[in-house]
Write a protein that holds these residues in place. Structure first.
Motif, PDB file in Angstrom:
ATOM      1  N   LEU A  64       0.832  -1.195   0.000  1.00 15.60           N
ATOM      2  CA  LEU A  64       0.000   0.000   0.000  1.00 15.60           C
ATOM      3  C   LEU A  64       0.870   1.250   0.000  1.00 15.60           C
ATOM      4  O   LEU A  64       1.897   1.313   0.667  1.00 15.60           O
ATOM      5  N   LYS A  65       0.440   2.261  -0.748  1.00 12.47           N
ATOM      6  CA  LYS A  65       1.125   3.544  -0.751  1.00 12.47           C
ATOM      7  C   LYS A  65       0.308   4.497   0.099  1.00 12.47           C
ATOM      8  O   LYS A  65      -0.789   4.889  -0.266  1.00 12.47           O
ATOM      9  N   LEU A  66       0.858   4.844   1.245  1.00 13.12           N
ATOM     10  CA  LEU A  66       0.186   5.769   2.142  1.00 13.12           C
ATOM     11  C   LEU A  66       0.631   7.189   1.833  1.00 13.12           C
ATOM     12  O   LEU A  66       1.746   7.417   1.354  1.00 13.12           O
ATOM     13  N   PRO A  67      -0.236   8.165   2.069  1.00 11.85           N
ATOM     14  CA  PRO A  67       0.161   9.553   1.780  1.00 11.85           C
ATOM     15  C   PRO A  67       1.314   9.993   2.678  1.00 11.85           C
ATOM     16  O   PRO A  67       1.403   9.606   3.833  1.00 11.85           O
ATOM     17  N   GLY A  68       2.189  10.804   2.127  1.00  9.50           N
ATOM     18  CA  GLY A  68       3.343  11.286   2.868  1.00  9.50           C
ATOM     19  C   GLY A  68       2.960  12.398   3.833  1.00  9.50           C
ATOM     20  O   GLY A  68       1.953  13.071   3.667  1.00  9.50           O
ATOM     21  N   SER A  69       3.796  12.586   4.818  1.00  9.15           N
ATOM     22  CA  SER A  69       3.558  13.623   5.816  1.00  9.15           C
ATOM     23  C   SER A  69       4.184  14.928   5.351  1.00  9.15           C
ATOM     24  O   SER A  69       5.186  14.946   4.625  1.00  9.15           O
ATOM     25  N   GLU A  70       3.607  16.043   5.746  1.00  7.95           N
ATOM     26  CA  GLU A  70       4.170  17.332   5.373  1.00  7.95           C
ATOM     27  C   GLU A  70       5.475  17.630   6.094  1.00  7.95           C
ATOM     28  O   GLU A  70       6.209  18.522   5.720  1.00  7.95           O
ATOM     29  N   PHE A  71       5.784  16.821   7.139  1.00  5.96           N
ATOM     30  CA  PHE A  71       7.015  17.012   7.891  1.00  5.96           C
ATOM     31  C   PHE A  71       8.123  16.073   7.424  1.00  5.96           C
ATOM     32  O   PHE A  71       9.206  16.079   7.976  1.00  5.96           O
ATOM     33  N   GLY A  72       7.850  15.216   6.480  1.00  5.18           N
ATOM     34  CA  GLY A  72       8.862  14.292   5.991  1.00  5.18           C
ATOM     35  C   GLY A  72       8.666  12.900   6.573  1.00  5.18           C
ATOM     36  O   GLY A  72       7.742  12.632   7.322  1.00  5.18           O
TER      37      GLY A  72
END
Length: 76
Positions: A64-72
């Motif tokens: 699964l590809k989970l969305p990335g965080s805005e903090f890295g």
């Protein structure tokens, strides 16, 4: 293997006391006034066993590809 990690089982035991402690899961409510007196004893279920079985028909073959965080990636 035939099941290949698709089968899950969950056993849940609620109100564990095995009848050993007579006062567990009991409640007494008493109400009184100038002209009345009443008391009620509530006894809840002592032991409840639940068995839950699940089977996944559609096995995921890709990661699964989970969305990335805005903090890295190393947020914490």
């Amino acid at each position: 293997m035939f099941l290949d990690g698709r089968l899950t089982a969950l056993l849940q035991w609620q109100n564990i006391d095995l009848g050993i402690m007579n006062e567990s899961n009991r409640q007494r409510t008493t109400t009184s006034g100038p002209a009345f007196f009443t008391t009620t004893n509530y006894i809840y279920e002592t032991d409840v066993l639940m068995l839950n079985l699940g089977f996944n028909l559609n096995k995921l073959t890709r990661k699964l590809k989970l969305p990335g965080s805005e903090f890295g990636e190393k947020e914490f």
